[in-house]
Design an enzyme around this catalytic site. Sequence first.
Site, PDB file in Angstrom:
ATOM      1  N   CYS A 297     -46.809  20.126   6.762  1.00 54.14           N
ATOM      2  CA  CYS A 297     -47.732  20.597   7.794  1.00 54.14           C
ATOM      3  C   CYS A 297     -47.004  21.518   8.774  1.00 54.14           C
ATOM      4  O   CYS A 297     -47.504  22.589   9.130  1.00 54.14           O
ATOM      5  CB  CYS A 297     -48.347  19.409   8.530  1.00 54.14           C
ATOM      6  SG  CYS A 297     -49.716  19.846   9.623  1.00 54.14           S
ATOM      7  N   CYS A 298     -45.808  21.120   9.200  1.00 55.93           N
ATOM      8  CA  CYS A 298     -45.022  21.959  10.110  1.00 55.93           C
ATOM      9  C   CYS A 298     -44.645  23.280   9.451  1.00 55.93           C
ATOM     10  O   CYS A 298     -44.628  24.329  10.106  1.00 55.93           O
ATOM     11  CB  CYS A 298     -43.757  21.228  10.550  1.00 55.93           C
ATOM     12  SG  CYS A 298     -44.025  19.899  11.742  1.00 55.93           S
TER      13      CYS A 298
ATOM     14  N   CYS B 298     -47.780  19.210  18.760  1.00 57.27           N
ATOM     15  CA  CYS B 298     -49.167  19.049  18.329  1.00 57.27           C
ATOM     16  C   CYS B 298     -49.662  17.644  18.701  1.00 57.27           C
ATOM     17  O   CYS B 298     -48.914  16.668  18.641  1.00 57.27           O
ATOM     18  CB  CYS B 298     -49.274  19.256  16.824  1.00 57.27           C
ATOM     19  SG  CYS B 298     -48.888  20.939  16.286  1.00 57.27           S
TER      20      CYS B 298
ATOM     21  N   CYS C 216     -49.148  14.422  16.436  1.00 58.33           N
ATOM     22  CA  CYS C 216     -47.769  14.000  16.175  1.00 58.33           C
ATOM     23  C   CYS C 216     -46.950  13.826  17.452  1.00 58.33           C
ATOM     24  O   CYS C 216     -45.717  13.776  17.400  1.00 58.33           O
ATOM     25  CB  CYS C 216     -47.081  15.010  15.257  1.00 58.33           C
ATOM     26  SG  CYS C 216     -47.863  15.154  13.634  1.00 58.33           S
TER      27      CYS C 216
ATOM     28  N   CYS D 184     -39.394  20.054  14.061  1.00 58.12           N
ATOM     29  CA  CYS D 184     -40.498  20.645  13.302  1.00 58.12           C
ATOM     30  C   CYS D 184     -39.997  21.541  12.181  1.00 58.12           C
ATOM     31  O   CYS D 184     -40.754  21.898  11.282  1.00 58.12           O
ATOM     32  CB  CYS D 184     -41.414  21.448  14.229  1.00 58.12           C
ATOM     33  SG  CYS D 184     -40.605  22.844  15.025  1.00 58.12           S
TER      34      CYS D 184
END
Length: 235
Positions: free
Chosen positions: A121-122, A204, A207, A230
């Site tokens: 995702c990062c 975010c 997280c 990240c």
Amino acid sequence: MLTYDQWEKAEKPSFPSDNETKGALDVLAWAYREYGDEIVYACSFGIEGIVLIDLISQVKPDAEIVFLDTGLHFPETYDTIAKVKEKYPSLRIVMKQPRLTLEEQKAQFGDELWKRDPNKCCELRKVIPLREVLTGVTAWISGLRREQSPTRRHVEYINKDDKFRSIKVCPLIHWTWKDVWNYVYKRHLPYNVLHDRGYPSIGCAPCTAPATDPNDLRSGRWAGQGKTECGLHLA
């Protein structure tokens, strides 16, 4: 000009660290003389970011500031950006978005990817967008401080960034958490109100939680995931 490809042969600048800004203004003045418009500041609009924006505005009032807009940030973060835009109208603040919308990411990788594979995702929402930003420039500025975490203790003012094949400039390496807040209060700077609610480090929303360890400012990031970065600052 000091570039990634010329790093080994080039003479590296040195800066004083015993003045009022612990070298930060000297580093920024050099960076904008050296690179002009070929340098950007990738800013998360956390508290270090607020300090750097204020320092940058004193050196280059029309500097380009890039925010990696993942689409998953806290509303308070967007409120902070709005306040910064109002305070520094000459700065060029760019909201860089990922190629995939959240709906497109869901369709391709499944729902809530950040829970199942936070690294992926990062990569999709932060690393790749920053790589796209840095493709057109020679150097970038970061708010890393040595005090922040074990992975950041050896950062220098000027760094060869192998991950992005760039030069990474880190003016705040010698600043402490107390230094940062003293500067913010002294200059009456706007900042993210989440800092007052137990969030020393803000990313975010899915997280990020309040810090669980008072001695680790990043202990609220990716809690329980075995992850502390990240990916922007790891080779």
